[in-house]
Design a protein around this motif. Structure first.
Motif, PDB file in Angstrom:
ATOM      1  N   GLU A 153       0.290   5.447   0.945  1.00  0.00           N
ATOM      2  CA  GLU A 153      -0.691   6.310   1.295  1.00  0.00           C
ATOM      3  C   GLU A 153      -0.231   7.241   2.520  1.00  0.00           C
ATOM      4  O   GLU A 153       1.009   7.200   2.939  1.00  0.00           O
ATOM      5  N   VAL A 154      -0.935   8.225   2.820  1.00  0.00           N
ATOM      6  CA  VAL A 154      -0.516   9.245   3.791  1.00  0.00           C
ATOM      7  C   VAL A 154      -0.533   8.279   5.345  1.00  0.00           C
ATOM      8  O   VAL A 154      -1.706   7.723   5.484  1.00  0.00           O
ATOM      9  N   THR A 155       0.587   8.256   5.580  1.00  0.00           N
ATOM     10  CA  THR A 155       0.730   7.368   6.934  1.00  0.00           C
ATOM     11  C   THR A 155       1.000   8.117   8.129  1.00  0.00           C
ATOM     12  O   THR A 155       1.842   9.177   8.148  1.00  0.00           O
TER      13      THR A 155
ATOM     14  N   TYR B 237      -1.239  15.230   1.434  1.00  0.00           N
ATOM     15  CA  TYR B 237       0.007  14.963   0.562  1.00  0.00           C
ATOM     16  C   TYR B 237       0.388  16.077  -0.096  1.00  0.00           C
ATOM     17  O   TYR B 237       1.386  16.364  -0.151  1.00  0.00           O
TER      18      TYR B 237
ATOM     19  N   THR C 147      -9.729  13.910  -0.488  1.00  0.00           N
ATOM     20  CA  THR C 147      -8.878  13.477  -1.304  1.00  0.00           C
ATOM     21  C   THR C 147      -8.734  14.268  -2.845  1.00  0.00           C
ATOM     22  O   THR C 147      -9.283  14.742  -3.202  1.00  0.00           O
TER      23      THR C 147
ATOM     24  N   GLU D  88      -5.142   6.770  -9.101  1.00  0.00           N
ATOM     25  CA  GLU D  88      -5.332   6.638  -7.518  1.00  0.00           C
ATOM     26  C   GLU D  88      -5.814   8.040  -7.005  1.00  0.00           C
ATOM     27  O   GLU D  88      -5.443   9.062  -7.794  1.00  0.00           O
ATOM     28  N   ARG D  89      -6.000   8.114  -5.689  1.00  0.00           N
ATOM     29  CA  ARG D  89      -6.420   9.118  -5.102  1.00  0.00           C
ATOM     30  C   ARG D  89      -5.673   9.198  -3.687  1.00  0.00           C
ATOM     31  O   ARG D  89      -5.275   8.013  -3.175  1.00  0.00           O
ATOM     32  N   ILE D  90      -5.376  10.222  -2.977  1.00  0.00           N
ATOM     33  CA  ILE D  90      -4.657  10.088  -1.841  1.00  0.00           C
ATOM     34  C   ILE D  90      -5.205  11.255  -1.039  1.00  0.00           C
ATOM     35  O   ILE D  90      -5.690  12.334  -1.545  1.00  0.00           O
ATOM     36  N   ALA D  91      -4.674  11.265   0.369  1.00  0.00           N
ATOM     37  CA  ALA D  91      -5.125  12.550   1.185  1.00  0.00           C
ATOM     38  C   ALA D  91      -4.850  13.482   0.753  1.00  0.00           C
ATOM     39  O   ALA D  91      -3.654  13.808   0.559  1.00  0.00           O
TER      40      ALA D  91
ATOM     41  N   ARG E 141       0.768  -1.204  -0.056  1.00  0.00           N
ATOM     42  CA  ARG E 141      -0.139   0.082  -0.102  1.00  0.00           C
ATOM     43  C   ARG E 141       0.884   0.998  -0.065  1.00  0.00           C
ATOM     44  O   ARG E 141       1.982   1.174   0.467  1.00  0.00           O
TER      45      ARG E 141
ATOM     46  N   LEU F 212       3.550  10.831   3.460  1.00  0.00           N
ATOM     47  CA  LEU F 212       3.410   9.472   2.513  1.00  0.00           C
ATOM     48  C   LEU F 212       4.255   8.668   3.039  1.00  0.00           C
ATOM     49  O   LEU F 212       5.575   8.917   3.421  1.00  0.00           O
TER      50      LEU F 212
ATOM     51  N   PHE G  14      -3.981  11.030  -7.497  1.00  0.00           N
ATOM     52  CA  PHE G  14      -2.579  10.780  -7.184  1.00  0.00           C
ATOM     53  C   PHE G  14      -2.165   9.794  -8.337  1.00  0.00           C
ATOM     54  O   PHE G  14      -2.493   8.639  -8.586  1.00  0.00           O
TER      55      PHE G  14
END
Length: 469
Positions: free
Chosen positions: A96-98, A247, A234, A241-244, A94, A108, A237
């Motif tokens: 993602e923003v972690t 980011y 979101t 994809e999409r991300i928070a 995975r 990220l 990305f």
């Protein structure tokens, strides 16, 4: 090894260091390394080794691109110590923003299923081409899951290195300083005048952020530097994809300006905000490694910090102070929660040994609010007020309306004796010997409602519909 006489590792590997030594694989010689920069939020540290012998026949690592799901990765390190290198393999699970545990930040991160254990920290992760795609730094442990390790991607590593190159030091990852709510409900969007399926609602703005000058509660952020923000918070990305939303902010540097597209009262407009690192009322780490303290006639004052909370038991901190530490926001830069951490018993402070918890057998830390009627802004301000006081008495006002009064001349006379009896070399930390500079201005009053009186409730942090950026 990244070349130019420099090394990379995790910040938590060199935390509280007095001396750092490194050695190369297959070599018994240890070399002294110097820590050039620590990135607390990104858990990265930059080291240098001056010895030319250490760098003989050394080849620096080459950074690769951000991997994709199911790309193979190889993690190299020394799990659980050991004298020989360990290699584990897996795939990317995975991206993602972690949550970064060391810095309590969200950046990220790459999740992999290769085994990562204590000792792997700071070790590189390679792709099939032998390029470094990240740095191992943490693992998620639970009885319900397994094989969840995390790698800091090269995008975050490069941001850390560029920050150091730009400024000669680490300045940190910026933030917008707002609490946002998702806008998935159509009725909520319609009520706010948002015509399409996009945007996030501003619920709270941190007073210390530049956004407080341009954003208001009730604004809806629909774009960031021209990139549309979805109703789930979101943004696009890569290709599919999409991300928070966070980011995009993490790609900026301290002092950068972001253009925000917002809907306010049904009308669209564009605003600009300067992005800077977040100001923490209770710091997660102590600058310089040594806490500030002030001893006045045996009363020991210090700023509340996360390391102090972790060190002391919950009974000594108290639920009220813990709540303030976790959920209050700084109202101005330089604000601190100053507490009475202990009392060094002496006849001059008799009766104050258990001032905040008279019914218990242990001393409970308590928040100090005022000295001789003046609201305390931080530990340095308190030291300044004590030093400049000409009154007969030092009157300390604490939370829960508790009062402690010391005769000033008697307190000054007793200080040297108390320090000698308890084997303490100085009545204050070295930083408090520097001249006090008031960030608000000498005549700026700090009203009671301004000081740490903006708690964020548990529900705001626990509800998935809300997110800090």
């Amino acid at each position: 090894m990244i070349g130019d006489g420099k090394l990379l590792t995790n910040a938590h590997c060199v935390e509280h260091d007095t001396q750092v030594k490194v050695k190369r694989r297959g070599d018994d010689t240890k070399y002294v390394a110097k820590v050039l920069a620590r990135g607390i939020e990104c858990d990265m540290a930059l080291l240098s080794v001056e010895s030319t012998e250490f760098w003989e026949r050394a080849e620096p690592l080459h950074f690769g691109r951000l991997p994709r799901l199911q790309d193979p990765v190889t993690v190299v390190g020394y799990p659980l110590g050991g004298d020989t290198i360990s290699v584990t393999k897996g795939v990317v699970s995975r991206i993602e923003v972690t949550s970064y545990a060391h810095g309590s930040s969200d950046l990220l991160g790459i999740q992999i299923d290769a085994a990562i254990n204590p000792g792997n920290s700071g070790g590189p992760a390679f792709n099939d081409q032998g390029e470094c795609v990240g740095v191992a730094f943490q693992v998620f442990r639970s009885d319900e899951v397994e094989n969840i390790g995390y790698v800091i991607p090269t995008t975050v590593v490069s941001h850390f290195l560029e920050d150091y190159e730009r400024n000669g030091k680490y300045t940190g990852f910026p933030c917008l300083g707002v609490l946002l709510q998702k806008l998935e409900n159509p009725a909520l969007r319609a009520c706010l005048g948002v015509p399409s399926n996009e945007g996030v609602l501003v619920r709270r703005v941190e007073p210390t952020s530049d956004a407080s000058n341009v954003l208001k509660e009730g604004d809806v952020i629909v774009s960031f530097d021209g990139i549309r923000v979805g109703c789930e918070g979101t943004v696009p990305f890569r290709s599919t994809e999409r991300i928070a939303f966070r980011y995009l902010i993490s790609q900026k540097f301290a002092g950068d300006v972001a253009e925000l597209g917002i809907v306010r009262a049904g009308s669209f407009t564009k605003l600009k905000a300067v992005l800077n690192p977040r100001v923490h009322l209770v710091p997660y780490h102590i600058e310089g490694g040594q806490p500030s303290y002030l001893i006045v006639a045996g009363l020991v004052f210090t700023p509340l910090s996360d390391p102090l909370i972790e060190e002391e038991c919950e009974d000594q901190i108290g639920l009220k102070l813990l709540t303030k530490a976790r959920y209050s926001l700084a109202k101005f830069k330089g604000e601190q929660i100053v507490i009475l951490s202990q009392v060094l018993a002496n006849e001059v402070n008799i009766g104050y040994e258990d001032m905040s918890n008279e019914q218990a057998s242990i001393f409970m830390m308590t928040l100090v609010l005022k000295l001789n009627g003046t609201r305390i802004k931080n530990i340095h301000h308190l030291a300044y007020l004590v030093d400049s006081c000409k009154d007969k008495y030092l009157v300390f006002e604490f939370e829960d309306n508790y009062l402690a009064v010391l005769e000033r001349e008697a307190a000054c006379s007793a200080s040297a004796r108390i320090l000698k009896d308890y084997g303490i070399p100085a009545e204050r930390s070295p930083d408090l010997s520097e001249p006090y500079v008031d960030s608000l201005g000498v005549n700026h009053p700090v009203e009671q409602h301004e000081f740490g009186d903006g708690p964020v409730s548990n529900s705001e942090f626990g509800f998935e519909g809300l997110l800090w950026v």
